[in-house]
Scaffold this motif. Structure first.
Motif, PDB file in Angstrom:
ATOM      1  N   GLY A 180       0.903  -1.380   0.105  1.00  0.00           N
ATOM      2  CA  GLY A 180      -0.178  -0.178   0.230  1.00  0.00           C
ATOM      3  C   GLY A 180       1.059   1.108   0.038  1.00  0.00           C
ATOM      4  N   ALA A 193       2.600   2.031  -3.181  1.00  0.00           N
ATOM      5  CA  ALA A 193       2.019   2.472  -4.208  1.00  0.00           C
ATOM      6  C   ALA A 193       1.835   3.817  -4.183  1.00  0.00           C
ATOM      7  CB  ALA A 193       0.500   1.845  -4.190  1.00  0.00           C
ATOM      8  N   ARG A 239       0.743   4.628  -8.285  1.00  0.00           N
ATOM      9  CA  ARG A 239      -0.114   3.423  -8.151  1.00  0.00           C
ATOM     10  C   ARG A 239      -0.232   2.727  -9.544  1.00  0.00           C
ATOM     11  NH1 ARG A 239      -2.199   8.270  -6.476  1.00  0.00           N
ATOM     12  NH2 ARG A 239      -2.103   8.573  -4.193  1.00  0.00           N
ATOM     13  N   ALA A 282      -2.962  -1.039  -4.356  1.00  0.00           N
ATOM     14  CA  ALA A 282      -2.729  -0.045  -5.568  1.00  0.00           C
ATOM     15  C   ALA A 282      -4.026   0.364  -6.418  1.00  0.00           C
ATOM     16  CB  ALA A 282      -1.592  -0.585  -6.461  1.00  0.00           C
ATOM     17  N   SER A 316      -6.481   2.102  -4.065  1.00  0.00           N
ATOM     18  CA  SER A 316      -6.282   3.545  -4.357  1.00  0.00           C
ATOM     19  C   SER A 316      -6.397   4.333  -5.477  1.00  0.00           C
ATOM     20  CB  SER A 316      -4.801   3.740  -3.631  1.00  0.00           C
ATOM     21  OG  SER A 316      -3.632   3.049  -4.608  1.00  0.00           O
ATOM     22  N   GLY A 334      -3.115   4.545  -0.625  1.00  0.00           N
ATOM     23  CA  GLY A 334      -2.553   3.383  -0.687  1.00  0.00           C
ATOM     24  C   GLY A 334      -2.516   2.904   0.567  1.00  0.00           C
TER      25      GLY A 334
END
Length: 510
Positions: free
Chosen positions: A75, A78, A83, A127, A130, A400
């Motif tokens: 997370g 990213a 991302r 990714a 988000s 993320g």
């Protein structure tokens, strides 16, 4: 920074926007599909590769270890590296690992390919989530997108059961190979459709110590939980492993509080709605995984149903989720996430409790189908609402991070509560047990599953009281320019959204 597609016109999505969402949905579909497909294929895998039961479990556990252990890192990566770049790279790795898993001829190589697939999913999942939350504006647009996105996960899980039952009849290798061409197609589509996103600027450097400690603690936690039923929950190895996890997490928290660019900004967890979303995700997925595990054993081991017959028994739940995908976003807009999560957990508790009535000669229409429909309705309400609640009020540059945290809660909850349910069933059964004794041991496990769902409901209830306070503030401020919220924040006049005002978290809080 938000993407070029951010904030589409209300009620109108461009073909490229739909294409972007479909690519992200495809990746989430594959993650869920892969988790559910392998379970039905395990007996055939063990027979062809001559694997013991203890080795065979790592075909499943290897994926969980890579997925659950690296989500926090995935997370935050990213957010920092972009991302789009992280999502597409991880999707390419997923495709290669799928191809490898279908071609290997040894247990260790198969387990290694499963770990790599779990690792890549640990980057695609946060990714992808988000990308959605930074592309679609918070509110009805995002709620609609997230309801479709999360529905694809539930549909993939259900379809995986059916597809694995069909494919395993030909060869278990097909269950491993199937995700590869889908991932490749999604990769090429993603290269054309997913908008570019800039890396986070001025992030204060990379939190290498936090990344190492966070990843190590999550890997060890998932490993310990997976191994605990075999090693013994009270064994020295298990207790020492949990102690090591506690030490690693303590050091991790201290490092994060001092880091200028933490892997997890701990101030996010000062929000009550965020904590309820994370704990709710653990209870939701943990109870469902435990339920599916027990019901699969019940249908195949006690009733003698085939893998395909068992998969079709679960199908109504998945079908209900799929059919409701385009409607959930509007329901969230009207009633808000706390009410839907509470209603969904209530349906789950009712469904699990109804299943306690099963016997050795069940009538599907009256004993099993009602539970499947209740659980399907619960999943349709709870899963999208948890994703919406966790990501609302969060800045784009931290989406993320929060997405990785939510997915970690889901995976750790699934691994932890499945291990607990397995331990309870094992403790209440014996090698010479009769079919009725085995059913009774499953019923004990189902009681634990029901208790986990009930705990999720109780966790959600404080959010209903918070929501009522927010609504009373809105009414009181409707005739003025602003009124003070429950936290002293101004509430704009005329605010009528059913979603609670996001609980503020100071940027410096860690």
């Amino acid at each position: 920074m938000t993407s070029p597609l951010t904030h589409p016109a209300p009620g109108r999505w461009t073909p490229r926007l739909w294409g972007t969402l479909l690519v992200l949905c495809a990746a989430m579909f594959l993650d869920a599909l892969d988790v559910s497909m392998v379970g039905v294929a395990l007996p055939s895998i063990g027979s062809e590769l001559d694997l013991s039961t203890s080795t065979l479990q790592w075909v499943v556990s290897g994926y969980i270890l890579g997925y659950g252990g690296l989500l926090l890192l995935g997370g935050r990566t990213a957010d920092l590296l972009g991302r789009r770049q992280v999502f597409l790279t991880a999707l390419a790795v997923f495709a290669l690992a799928s191809l490898l898993g279908g071609l290997v001829d040894s247990g260790p190589l198969l387990i290694a390919s499963r770990f790599i697939k779990g690792l890549s999913a640990a980057f695609t999942a946060p990714a992808g989530l988000s990308i959605i939350t930074t592309t679609f504006a918070e509110g009805p647009l995002r709620n609609r997108a997230l309801s479709i996105y999360t529905t694809c996960a539930a549909t993939g899980f259900s379809m995986g059961l059916v597809l694995s039952g069909l494919l395993t009849e030909a060869s278990w290798r097909l269950t491993m190979l199937l995700p590869a061409p889908i991932a490749v197609a999604a990769l090429f589509a993603g290269l054309r459709l997913i908008p570019r996103s800039e890396r986070e600027r001025n992030h204060g450097g990379y939190d290498i110590p936090g990344a190492v400690l966070g990843t190590a603690s999550m890997l060890l936690l998932v490993f310990t939980v997976v191994q605990a039923p075999e090693a013994g929950w009270a064994s020295a190895r298990t207790l020492l492993s949990f102690l090591a996890v506690a030490v690693l997490l303590t050091v991790f928290v201290r490092v994060e509080r001092r880091s200028p660019s933490p892997l997890i900004r701990l101030g996010v967890l000062r929000s009550g709605s965020q904590i309820r979303a994370q704990l709710g995700a653990m209870a939701f997925f943990g109870s469902y995984v435990g339920f599916q595990f027990l019901v699969t054993l019940y249908m195949q081991s006690l009733l003698g149903w085939s893998a395909l017959h068992t998969a079709l028994a679960f199908l109504p739940a998945g079908a209900l989720v799929a059919l409701s995908s385009t409607k959930v976003g509007a329901v969230v807009d009207r009633f808000g996430t706390p009410r839907l999560i509470a209603a969904g957990f209530a349906l789950m508790v009712a469904g699990y409790a109804l299943f306690l009535r099963v016997d050795l000669d069940p009538v599907y229409a009256t004993l099993i189908l009602p539970t499947m429909l209740l659980i399907g309705a619960a999943c349709a309400l709870v899963f999208p609402s948890l994703n919406i609640q966790a990501t609302n009020g969060v800045e784009d540059h931290e989406q993320g991070m929060v997405s990785g945290l939510l997915n970690t809660s889901v995976q750790v909850g699934g691994a932890l509560f499945l291990a607990v349910v397995t331990a309870v069933v094992t403790a209440s059964s014996s090698a010479s047990a009769s079919p009725q004794d085995v059913l009774d041991s499953y019923r004990t496990g189902l009681m634990v599953v029901t208790g986990i769902a009930l705990t999720g409901l109780l966790i959600t209830l404080p959010g209903l009281r918070t929501r009522r306070r927010h609504e009373s503030v809105v009414v009181a401020g409707s005739g003025r320019s602003a009124a003070p919220g429950h936290d002293g924040q101004a509430v704009p006049a005329g605010l009528t959204s059913t979603e609670p005002v996001a609980e503020p978290v100071a940027a410096h809080d860690r």
